[in-house]
Design an enzyme around this catalytic site. Structure first.
Site, short mmCIF file in Angstrom:
data_model
loop_
_atom_site.label_atom_id
_atom_site.label_comp_id
_atom_site.label_asym_id
_atom_site.label_seq_id
_atom_site.Cartn_x
_atom_site.Cartn_y
_atom_site.Cartn_z
N ASN A 199 0.71 -1.26 -0.05
CA ASN A 199 -0.15 0.13 -0.11
C ASN A 199 0.83 1.18 -0.01
OD1 ASN A 199 -2.52 -1.51 0.24
ND2 ASN A 199 -2.78 -1.11 2.16
N ARG A 221 -9.72 -5.20 -14.13
CA ARG A 221 -8.56 -6.09 -13.61
C ARG A 221 -9.08 -7.59 -13.79
NH1 ARG A 221 -5.09 -2.44 -11.00
NH2 ARG A 221 -6.12 -0.71 -10.04
N ARG A 280 -4.45 1.09 -13.34
CA ARG A 280 -3.03 1.22 -12.56
C ARG A 280 -2.42 0.09 -11.95
NH1 ARG A 280 -3.97 5.83 -9.01
NH2 ARG A 280 -3.52 7.11 -10.70
N HIS A 306 -14.03 2.42 -15.66
CA HIS A 306 -14.37 1.59 -14.21
C HIS A 306 -15.28 0.90 -14.14
CE1 HIS A 306 -13.77 1.55 -9.70
NE2 HIS A 306 -12.83 1.18 -10.31
N TYR A 342 -12.66 -9.97 -1.98
CA TYR A 342 -13.07 -8.55 -1.97
C TYR A 342 -14.63 -8.80 -1.57
CZ TYR A 342 -8.96 -6.58 -3.91
OH TYR A 342 -7.68 -6.15 -4.54
N ARG A 376 -14.54 2.68 3.81
CA ARG A 376 -13.35 1.87 4.08
C ARG A 376 -12.16 2.47 4.07
NH1 ARG A 376 -11.55 -1.22 -0.49
NH2 ARG A 376 -9.99 0.34 -0.53
N HIS A 382 -15.36 -3.48 -0.46
CA HIS A 382 -15.14 -2.99 -2.00
C HIS A 382 -16.36 -2.53 -2.56
CE1 HIS A 382 -13.91 -3.23 -6.28
NE2 HIS A 382 -12.88 -2.36 -5.65
#
Length: 699
Positions: free
Chosen positions: A51, A382, A412, A442, A475, A571, A599
Site C-alpha cells: 500500500n 482487472r 493502475r 471503471h 473482496y 473503508r 469493496h
C-alpha cells in the site's frame, strides 16, 4: 508542527492523503490483533508495505509534480504545498517506524512457528556452504556492478528494488574512493530457503550477496556496503490522440517506462549505511531527510517479501479456513445451473465472497458455447492471472459470436497485463476498444444477446467489483444478474455511449459518470434534506471505498444541518469531517477493515419510507465523477432490495472489524463492550431469506 495541526483541525474538510495514512494504520492494526496467528499478522504487514509503495509512487509522486514545477495548491487541510509536504512526509516516516517496530515485536515468535530469518553469519557451516553454492550458481552470474566515477555516468537505479551502494578504494592508489551499485535480481525470491526437518530457515538474499562481495570487487578495498531502495514518481497522464489504436498502446508503453525511472520521492535505507554515500544520493535525487526511512538493525527493507513466508507450503496448516460460499438468497431453491433459464425466471443479487462468482462464470461459459447467443459485450478493468473470463471470450469468438470488449489499459499497475490480454483477444477476432480518450473505464457491465425462437432476450450483469475470480474470494462486492428489459435497455445504451457517439437524455435504472453522477446523487441527498424540513421521515446510509468530492460532502453537510440522520461506512479515504457542531452533528462515519477487503458501494436513500437503493462501481470522488466512466444501478426487485438493506444493517451491527471516525480525523476501534460479538465476515455466511425480510433502516 503544533501550529500545522491547529490549522488542519480548523478546516471543514480532511486531507485525502492524510486520511489515506489513517487507513493504512487501520490495516497495520490488523497485524496487532491477538485473534490472528503469526502468518496472518505478517500478511497484513506485507499489505501495508505494498500500500505504502503505491501511495508514494502515485500520491507523493503527484505532490512532487507540483513541487518540481513550482506550482502551488491548497490541500483540503488548508495547507499550501510545502507545509503539506512536510506534514505528509512526517506522517509517512512515523508510519515506517511503526512497521519496523511491529516486525521486531513479531520476530521472537518465528522460532515457535518453525521458521527463522537468519543472516549468513548466523548459519552453521553446512548451511553456509549451501547458501554460498546458491550464490555461485544462481545469484553471482546475474549481478552487474555499476561504478560511478569520472569515466562512468551515474547509473539509473530502478524503482522499488533492493540496491547495494558499495564504496571502494584501490589498494596502494592515490585515487579517491569510488561508489558502485549492484541491483539485486527482481526475478529471484527474496529469501534463500534452507528446509530442515523441523523448520525452514529464510536467508535474505542481500545477506548472502553482502558476504560474497569479494567475488564481485576483486583487488580493491571495500570501505562500506549500504542496502537501500528508491521509490520513484509513478504518476503520469496520457495525451489524447486522434488515432487512438495506433498511438495509444505505444504511448502507454513509453509512460510505463517512465514509472521505472521517474524522480525519486522516497528512499528506504538500512541502519548503519555509509553517511558519505547517503549524502551523495540525497543530493543527486534532490531529497531531504524527510524522504529517507531508516530500517533498524534486525528489520527488513521492504516487507512485501513476507508473502514468500506467508504463502509457503510448509505453513498451509496455519492459513485460516474460510466457510464455504452459500447460494445467493434468490437461488437457494434452484437445483439446475442453466443460467439463461434461471434469469428469465428471476433476478439474482450476488454478494461476494459469501456467494461464489460461479453463477456469473457459468453464464459466460454457457454463452460462449450456446449456438443461440449472438453477441457478448463486456468491460474489463482487472483480471485474474489465469482468467476464465478471457478463456470464455476467446471460445465465444472462436464459435463465431460477436464479442466486444472495452479493455481499460489504464488500470493502475495492471496496464501491462491488460495490454497483453487485450491483444490476445483482438488476435482471436474480438472487437477490442482500448479505453475512451482521457476517461478511465471503471464501470463493470456485461451484456449478452441471445435469440430465442422469434424474439431476442438480453442478459445483463452489473457489478461493484471486477471480473476477477481471484479477488472475488477476497473482496466484498455486490452484483446483479437480470434479463429485465428495462435494465438491458440502459446497459445497451451505456455501451453505445462508451464505444460510439451517443448522448442519451437519461436512464431508467442507471446513474452514470462523467456527465450526471454528481448531479443525480446530490439531488437524492437534497431530496432527503427537503423531506426532513417538511417533517417527513428521512435518512441516508452510504457504504463506499472513498469519499472525497467536495460538492457531495457539502450537500451531506447541508442535509445534516436540516436534521437528516446520515450514516457513512467508508473503508478508506474520508474527507468529510463528522460530528462537528453546526456542520455535521447528524453524520457518523465508520470504517470496516478486516479479513476481507470491503469493496462494495451501496447508496441508501430513505425517500420518506419508500427507499431507493443503488449499487455499482463508483465512489464519491472527483475522479469518479469527472474522469471515469462509472455506473450505479438501482435495485428494484423487492427481495433483492431487502437483501441490500440487510447488508447495510449488518455493516452497522459489526463490532469486530469496525473503527469509528472522530471529528479530528482519527479513528477508534469499536469493542463489543459486553455485547455479543458480531463479525460480518462470519455472519454473512448465515444469512437466510427470513432474516433479510426483517431488515429496516431509519425506523
Amino acid at each position: 508542527m503544533q501550529h500545522l495541526q491547529e490549522h488542519i483541525s480548523k478546516s471543514d474538510l480532511i486531507s485525502r492523503d492524510l486520511s489515506w495514512l489513517q487507513f493504512n494504520k487501520r490495516v497495520l492494526d490488523q497485524a496487532r490483533k491477538e485473534k490472528r496467528n503469526l502468518f496472518e499478522k505478517l500478511k497484513f504487514l506485507a499489505i501495508t508495505s505494498s500500500n505504502a509503495d503505491e501511495f508514494n509512487m502515485i500520491r507523493v509522486g503527484s505532490l512532487y509534480n507540483y513541487l518540481d514545477y513550482g506550482n502551488d495548491r491548497i490541500d483540503y487541510s488548508g495547507l499550501q504545498v510545502i507545509p503539506f509536504k512536510n506534514e505528509l512526509l512526517s506522517g509517512l516516516k512515523e508510519f515506517g517506524k511503526q512497521q519496523n517496530q511491529l516486525f521486531l515485536d513479531l520476530k521472537p515468535a518465528f522460532k515457535e512457528h518453525h521458521f527463522e530469518i537468519k543472516g549468513y553469519d548466523e548459519l552453521d557451516e553446512k548451511q553456509q556452504k549451501s547458501a554460498s553454492k546458491h550464490f555461485e550458481k544462481t545469484v553471482f552470474p546475474m549481478l552487474t556492478p555499476m561504478v560511478f566515477d569520472p569515466y562512468h555516468s551515474f547509473p539509473i537505479l530502478m524503482n522499488n528494488i533492493l540496491i547495494f551502494g558499495v564504496v571502494t578504494k584501490t589498494a596502494k592508489s592515490k585515487e579517491k574512493k569510488k561508489m558502485s551499485f549492484i541491483q539485486l535480481p527482481q526475478n529471484l525470491p527474496r529469501f534463500y530457503e534452507i528446509i530442515e526437518k523441523e523448520k525452514v530457515i529464510f536467508v535474505p538474499i542481500e545477506k548472502i550477496v553482502q558476504q560474497h562481495f569479494d567475488r564481485v570487487f576483486k583487488n580493491v578495498d571495500i570501505i562500506s556496503s549500504s542496502l537501500f531502495r528508491v521509490t520513484r514518481n509513478g504518476d503520469f497522464t496520457l495525451e489524447e490522440s486522434e488515432d487512438i489504436e495506433a498511438n495509444f498502446l505505444e504511448e502507454m508503453k513509453k509512460k510505463l517506462k517512465t514509472r521505472k525511472t521517474g524522480r525519486v520521492v522516497r528512499m528506504e535505507v538500512a541502519e548503519g549505511s555509509d553517511p558519505w554515500l547517503i549524502k551523495h544520493l540525497k543530493k543527486r535525487y534532490e531529497i531531504g531527510n524527510e524522504n529517507v526511512i531508516i530500517s533498524p538493525e534486525g528489520s527488513l527493507v521492504d516487507y512485501t517479501c513476507l508473502w514468500q513466508i506467508v504463502n509457503h507450503e510448509e505453513f498451509n496448516s496455519f492459513k485460516p479456513t474460510r466457510p464455504k460460499p452459500v447460494p445467493p438468497v434468490s437461488m437457494s431453491d434452484v437445483e439446475h445451473q442453466d443460467m439463461f433459464k434461471i434469469l428469465k425466471d428471476r433476478d439474482i443479487l450476488l454478494h461476494h465472497p459469501y456467494n461464489t462468482i460461479e453463477p456469473l462464470l457459468d453464464l459466460l461459459e454457457q454463452a460462449a458455447d450456446d449456438p443461440h447467443v449472438l453477441s457478448i459485450k463486456l468491460t474489463i478493468y482487472r483480471l485474474a492471472k489465469d482468467s476464465r473470463v478471457v478463456e470464455a471470450l476467446l471460445k465465444a469468438a472462436e464459435n463465431g459470436k460477436h464479442v466486444s470488449v472495452l479493455f481499460e489499459v489504464k488500470a493502475r499497475f495492471d496496464e501491462e497485463n491488460n495490454m497483453k490480454q487485450a491483444q490476445k483477444l483482438q488476435k482471436a477476432g474480438c472487437f477490442v476498444i482500448y479505453g475512451v480518450g482521457s476517461l478511465k473505464t471503471h464501470t463493470k457491465l456485461l451484456l449478452i444477446v441471445r435469440k430465442e425462437k422469434e424474439k431476442v432476450t438480453r442478459f445483463v450483469h452489473m457489478s461493484s467489483g471486477n471480473y476477477n475470480e481471484a479477488t472475488s474470494k477476497l473482496y466484498t462486492d455486490m452484483s446483479l444478474l437480470t434479463s429485465d428489459e428495462s435494465y438491458a435497455n440502459d446497459v445497451q445504451e451505456f455501451f453505445n455511449v462508451i464505444t460510439g457517439h451517443s448522448m442519451p437524455e437519461d436512464y431508467d435504472n442507471l446513474i452514470t459518470a462523467p456527465t450526471r453522477m454528481r448531479r443525480d446523487l446530490i439531488a437524492l441527498i437534497n431530496n432527503e434534506r427537503e423531506n426532513a424540513v417538511a417533517g417527513k421521515s428521512s435518512g441516508i446510509l452510504i457504504k463506499l471505498n472513498s469519499l472525497q468530492d467536495k460538492d457531495a460532502i457539502y450537500a451531506l453537510y447541508e442535509a445534516s444541518k436540516a436534521g437528516v440522520p446520515i450514516k457513512l461506512i467508508v473503508r478508506g479515504i474520508c474527507s468529510l469531517r463528522p460530528g462537528r457542531e453546526g456542520l455535521s452533528e447528524n453524520i457518523t462515519v465508520r470504517s470496516i477493515v478486516g479479513e476481507y477487503l470491503e469493496h462494495s458501494r451501496i447508496f441508501y436513500f430513505h425517500n420518506a419510507g419508500e427507499p431507493k437503493v443503488y449499487c455499482g462501481s463508483a465512489d464519491m470522488m472527483v475522479r469518479s465523477f469527472d474522469r471515469r466512466l462509472e455506473s450505479l444501478f438501482i435495485i428494484s426487485d423487492p427481495l433483492l432490495k431487502q437483501q441490500a438493506i440487510n447488508i447495510l444493517v449488518y455493516n452497522l451491527k459489526d463490532n469486530v472489524n469496525t473503527y469509528e471516525m472522530k471529528e479530528d480525523g482519527s479513528y477508534v476501534h469499536l469493542e463489543p463492550n459486553g455485547h455479543s460479538t458480531f463479525d460480518i465476515h462470519q455472519e454473512f455466511y448465515k444469512v437466510k431469506r427470513e432474516i433479510i425480510m426483517k431488515a429496516k433502516l431509519f425506523e
